[in-house]
Design a protein around this motif. Structure first.
Motif, PDB file in Angstrom:
ATOM      1  N   LEU A  43       0.831  -1.210   0.000  1.00  0.00           N
ATOM      2  CA  LEU A  43       0.000   0.000   0.000  1.00  0.00           C
ATOM      3  C   LEU A  43       0.863   1.257   0.000  1.00  0.00           C
ATOM      4  O   LEU A  43       0.592   2.208  -0.747  1.00  0.00           O
ATOM      5  N   HIS A  44       1.884   1.292   0.826  1.00  0.00           N
ATOM      6  CA  HIS A  44       2.742   2.474   0.921  1.00  0.00           C
ATOM      7  C   HIS A  44       3.592   2.676  -0.327  1.00  0.00           C
ATOM      8  O   HIS A  44       3.718   3.797  -0.825  1.00  0.00           O
ATOM      9  N   THR A  45       4.218   1.612  -0.803  1.00  0.00           N
ATOM     10  CA  THR A  45       5.234   1.748  -1.858  1.00  0.00           C
ATOM     11  C   THR A  45       4.658   1.680  -3.262  1.00  0.00           C
ATOM     12  O   THR A  45       5.250   2.222  -4.199  1.00  0.00           O
ATOM     13  N   GLY A 132      -8.292   6.491 -15.884  1.00  0.00           N
ATOM     14  CA  GLY A 132      -8.234   6.232 -14.451  1.00  0.00           C
ATOM     15  C   GLY A 132      -9.603   6.157 -13.811  1.00  0.00           C
ATOM     16  O   GLY A 132     -10.628   5.939 -14.479  1.00  0.00           O
ATOM     17  N   SER A 133      -9.630   6.355 -12.501  1.00  0.00           N
ATOM     18  CA  SER A 133     -10.850   6.284 -11.707  1.00  0.00           C
ATOM     19  C   SER A 133     -11.033   7.581 -10.942  1.00  0.00           C
ATOM     20  O   SER A 133     -10.085   8.355 -10.763  1.00  0.00           O
ATOM     21  N   LYS A 134     -12.251   7.798 -10.477  1.00  0.00           N
ATOM     22  CA  LYS A 134     -12.525   8.934  -9.604  1.00  0.00           C
ATOM     23  C   LYS A 134     -12.992   8.392  -8.257  1.00  0.00           C
ATOM     24  O   LYS A 134     -13.828   7.497  -8.197  1.00  0.00           O
ATOM     25  N   ILE A 135     -12.408   8.930  -7.197  1.00  0.00           N
ATOM     26  CA  ILE A 135     -12.777   8.548  -5.841  1.00  0.00           C
ATOM     27  C   ILE A 135     -13.656   9.646  -5.263  1.00  0.00           C
ATOM     28  O   ILE A 135     -13.253  10.816  -5.219  1.00  0.00           O
ATOM     29  N   HIS A 136     -14.858   9.296  -4.854  1.00  0.00           N
ATOM     30  CA  HIS A 136     -15.799  10.233  -4.240  1.00  0.00           C
ATOM     31  C   HIS A 136     -15.729   9.991  -2.733  1.00  0.00           C
ATOM     32  O   HIS A 136     -16.159   8.938  -2.246  1.00  0.00           O
ATOM     33  N   LEU A 137     -15.201  10.957  -2.005  1.00  0.00           N
ATOM     34  CA  LEU A 137     -14.850  10.779  -0.600  1.00  0.00           C
ATOM     35  C   LEU A 137     -15.724  11.632   0.312  1.00  0.00           C
ATOM     36  O   LEU A 137     -16.010  12.788   0.006  1.00  0.00           O
ATOM     37  N   VAL A 138     -16.127  11.039   1.436  1.00  0.00           N
ATOM     38  CA  VAL A 138     -16.863  11.752   2.477  1.00  0.00           C
ATOM     39  C   VAL A 138     -16.032  11.737   3.748  1.00  0.00           C
ATOM     40  O   VAL A 138     -15.561  10.674   4.175  1.00  0.00           O
ATOM     41  N   THR A 139     -15.814  12.899   4.339  1.00  0.00           N
ATOM     42  CA  THR A 139     -15.097  12.996   5.606  1.00  0.00           C
ATOM     43  C   THR A 139     -15.992  13.672   6.644  1.00  0.00           C
ATOM     44  O   THR A 139     -17.005  14.285   6.312  1.00  0.00           O
ATOM     45  N   ASP A 140     -15.583  13.558   7.898  1.00  0.00           N
ATOM     46  CA  ASP A 140     -16.284  14.326   8.927  1.00  0.00           C
ATOM     47  C   ASP A 140     -15.715  15.736   8.965  1.00  0.00           C
ATOM     48  O   ASP A 140     -14.852  16.101   8.153  1.00  0.00           O
ATOM     49  N   SER A 250      -2.650   6.665  -4.739  1.00  0.00           N
ATOM     50  CA  SER A 250      -2.472   7.761  -5.695  1.00  0.00           C
ATOM     51  C   SER A 250      -2.403   7.274  -7.140  1.00  0.00           C
ATOM     52  O   SER A 250      -2.648   8.048  -8.073  1.00  0.00           O
ATOM     53  N   THR A 251      -2.064   6.000  -7.347  1.00  0.00           N
ATOM     54  CA  THR A 251      -2.078   5.399  -8.675  1.00  0.00           C
ATOM     55  C   THR A 251      -2.786   4.056  -8.577  1.00  0.00           C
ATOM     56  O   THR A 251      -2.495   3.266  -7.672  1.00  0.00           O
ATOM     57  N   ARG A 252      -3.700   3.810  -9.470  1.00  0.00           N
ATOM     58  CA  ARG A 252      -4.424   2.535  -9.442  1.00  0.00           C
ATOM     59  C   ARG A 252      -3.678   1.497 -10.263  1.00  0.00           C
ATOM     60  O   ARG A 252      -3.468   1.670 -11.460  1.00  0.00           O
ATOM     61  N   TYR A 253      -3.295   0.402  -9.609  1.00  0.00           N
ATOM     62  CA  TYR A 253      -2.626  -0.706 -10.280  1.00  0.00           C
ATOM     63  C   TYR A 253      -3.537  -1.921 -10.430  1.00  0.00           C
ATOM     64  O   TYR A 253      -3.218  -2.837 -11.179  1.00  0.00           O
ATOM     65  N   GLU A 254      -4.657  -1.951  -9.689  1.00  0.00           N
ATOM     66  CA  GLU A 254      -5.518  -3.120  -9.660  1.00  0.00           C
ATOM     67  C   GLU A 254      -6.491  -3.135 -10.839  1.00  0.00           C
ATOM     68  O   GLU A 254      -7.110  -2.125 -11.145  1.00  0.00           O
ATOM     69  N   LYS A 255      -6.658  -4.289 -11.436  1.00  0.00           N
ATOM     70  CA  LYS A 255      -7.628  -4.425 -12.511  1.00  0.00           C
ATOM     71  C   LYS A 255      -9.056  -4.365 -11.981  1.00  0.00           C
ATOM     72  O   LYS A 255      -9.940  -3.820 -12.626  1.00  0.00           O
ATOM     73  N   LEU A 256      -9.279  -4.950 -10.803  1.00  0.00           N
ATOM     74  CA  LEU A 256     -10.624  -5.048 -10.251  1.00  0.00           C
ATOM     75  C   LEU A 256     -10.894  -3.906  -9.283  1.00  0.00           C
ATOM     76  O   LEU A 256     -10.053  -3.580  -8.429  1.00  0.00           O
ATOM     77  N   ALA A 257     -12.075  -3.320  -9.404  1.00  0.00           N
ATOM     78  CA  ALA A 257     -12.437  -2.213  -8.521  1.00  0.00           C
ATOM     79  C   ALA A 257     -12.470  -2.664  -7.063  1.00  0.00           C
ATOM     80  O   ALA A 257     -12.118  -1.895  -6.165  1.00  0.00           O
ATOM     81  N   SER A 259     -10.530  -4.808  -5.525  1.00  0.00           N
ATOM     82  CA  SER A 259      -9.170  -4.845  -4.970  1.00  0.00           C
ATOM     83  C   SER A 259      -8.657  -3.431  -4.698  1.00  0.00           C
ATOM     84  O   SER A 259      -8.020  -3.184  -3.670  1.00  0.00           O
ATOM     85  N   PHE A 260      -8.952  -2.511  -5.600  1.00  0.00           N
ATOM     86  CA  PHE A 260      -8.550  -1.124  -5.390  1.00  0.00           C
ATOM     87  C   PHE A 260      -9.263  -0.555  -4.172  1.00  0.00           C
ATOM     88  O   PHE A 260      -8.662   0.132  -3.338  1.00  0.00           O
ATOM     89  N   ALA A 261     -10.553  -0.852  -4.027  1.00  0.00           N
ATOM     90  CA  ALA A 261     -11.314  -0.372  -2.876  1.00  0.00           C
ATOM     91  C   ALA A 261     -10.760  -0.942  -1.574  1.00  0.00           C
ATOM     92  O   ALA A 261     -10.757  -0.260  -0.542  1.00  0.00           O
ATOM     93  N   ALA A 262     -10.270  -2.187  -1.602  1.00  0.00           N
ATOM     94  CA  ALA A 262      -9.707  -2.795  -0.392  1.00  0.00           C
ATOM     95  C   ALA A 262      -8.472  -2.031   0.075  1.00  0.00           C
ATOM     96  O   ALA A 262      -8.275  -1.826   1.280  1.00  0.00           O
ATOM     97  N   PHE A 263      -7.635  -1.585  -0.855  1.00  0.00           N
ATOM     98  CA  PHE A 263      -6.470  -0.787  -0.476  1.00  0.00           C
ATOM     99  C   PHE A 263      -6.896   0.565   0.101  1.00  0.00           C
ATOM    100  O   PHE A 263      -6.277   1.072   1.043  1.00  0.00           O
ATOM    101  N   ILE A 264      -7.944   1.159  -0.455  1.00  0.00           N
ATOM    102  CA  ILE A 264      -8.444   2.435   0.078  1.00  0.00           C
ATOM    103  C   ILE A 264      -8.927   2.247   1.517  1.00  0.00           C
ATOM    104  O   ILE A 264      -8.658   3.073   2.395  1.00  0.00           O
ATOM    105  N   LYS A 265      -9.630   1.152   1.768  1.00  0.00           N
ATOM    106  CA  LYS A 265     -10.116   0.872   3.129  1.00  0.00           C
ATOM    107  C   LYS A 265      -8.950   0.681   4.097  1.00  0.00           C
ATOM    108  O   LYS A 265      -9.014   1.119   5.258  1.00  0.00           O
ATOM    109  N   LEU A 266      -7.882   0.033   3.652  1.00  0.00           N
ATOM    110  CA  LEU A 266      -6.715  -0.144   4.517  1.00  0.00           C
ATOM    111  C   LEU A 266      -6.057   1.201   4.827  1.00  0.00           C
ATOM    112  O   LEU A 266      -5.574   1.421   5.940  1.00  0.00           O
TER     113      LEU A 266
END
Length: 284
Positions: A43-45, A132-140, A250-257, A259-266
């Motif tokens: 995730l970091h590298t 690429g993809s767009k991430i729609h983010l909600v924060t407090d 910051s860069t999407r390497y995963e073919k499947l959405a 898997s990419f979402a799992a990294f975002i959750k981590l």
């Protein structure tokens, strides 16, 4: 041995109960902390799985753990447990939520997912910023990430506002979910009658400025913008800045959405761990 990008003992202590020790198919399992540290290193590298350092074990074992935890809901369980902990500690600002979208370029490795047995839409598309993809983010109101959804890169942000807000579901000790902030702040890209009507239906106060063309054609009483709360909207942009330090974000390497979402959750989980372990000294 360098512990760069690895969990501290205090961080591991918060999530260790979510990793029961057991055998799978009669084979001895590797230490879940070692596997998780390997996943976080990726995730970091942003490095390929095959470049994983040997101290984390065989790269394919770490990769298989990632896929298994994703498919069995283990990553979702960690996310929910940390959100519950934050909620119980009173560390989530439910008075104000902020929403925004940000494009993430996709590597050439992300294209070409097999269509068989996988959804056709993998949240990939071509925009002015490239493929690429767009991430729609909600924060407090403090910039703590609460939920997100993915879309193809060319998608308009307003189309996914409701979906992103729905994904910001915070568990409570009663077993229910907190899904409704008091206010929602967003920029002019989210100014639409449909969204304002949906927020009124959910009893959420919109902190969204009108576009100039909407002001000219507006009928009835003028909309009043809560400027004090709107000035706090930049916390979602700062949250994006922090999350994009993770190269797998910051860069999407995963073919499947998924898997990419799992990294975002981590990445969310690491933000939660940092927030939970901040030394808050009482003011005298």
């Amino acid at each position: 041995m360098s512990r760069r990008y690895q969990l501290t003992d205090a961080q591991w202590g918060l999530i260790e109960p979510l990793f029961p020790h057991h055998r799978i198919s009669g084979r001895p399992t590797r230490e879940p902390r070692q596997m998780l540290d390997g996943i976080l290193w990726i995730l970091h590298t942003g490095a390929p799985w095959r470049d994983l350092p040997e101290r984390f074990g065989p790269w394919n074992s770490v990769y298989n753990s990632f896929r298994r935890w994703q498919s069995t809901g283990r990553i979702d369980a960690i996310l929910a447990a940390l959100q519950l902990h934050l909620n119980e500690e009173g560390l989530i600002d439910f008075d104000l939520c902020c929403i925004d979208g940000s494009n993430v370029r996709a590597s050439k490795d992300a294209a070409g997912a097999r269509k068989k047995n996988t959804p056709v839409n993998q949240a990939l598309g071509r925009s002015r910023g490239g493929f690429g993809s767009k991430i729609h983010l909600v924060t407090d109101g403090n910039g703590l990430p609460l939920g997100f959804c993915l879309s193809p890169g060319q998608s308009a942000e307003i189309r996914y506002a409701t979906s992103a807000l729905t994904m910001a579901r915070i568990p409570t000790s009663s077993g229910r979910y907190r899904t409704r902030p008091t206010h929602l702040a967003a920029d002019k890209a989210y100014s639409s009658r449909a969204l304002r009507a949906e927020l009124r239906r959910r009893k959420i106060k919109a902190v969204i400025p009108q576009r100039s063309d909407q002001q000219r054609h507006h009928k009835g009483r003028p909309l009043v913008l809560d400027k004090a709360r709107y000035r706090r909207r930049n916390v979602v942009e700062r949250c994006f800045g922090w999350l994009k330090k993770f190269r797998r974000f910051s860069t999407r390497y995963e073919k499947l959405a998924g898997s990419f979402a799992a990294f975002i959750k981590l990445a969310f989980c690491l933000r939660y761990l940092r927030e939970l372990l901040v030394d808050r000294k009482p003011a005298f």
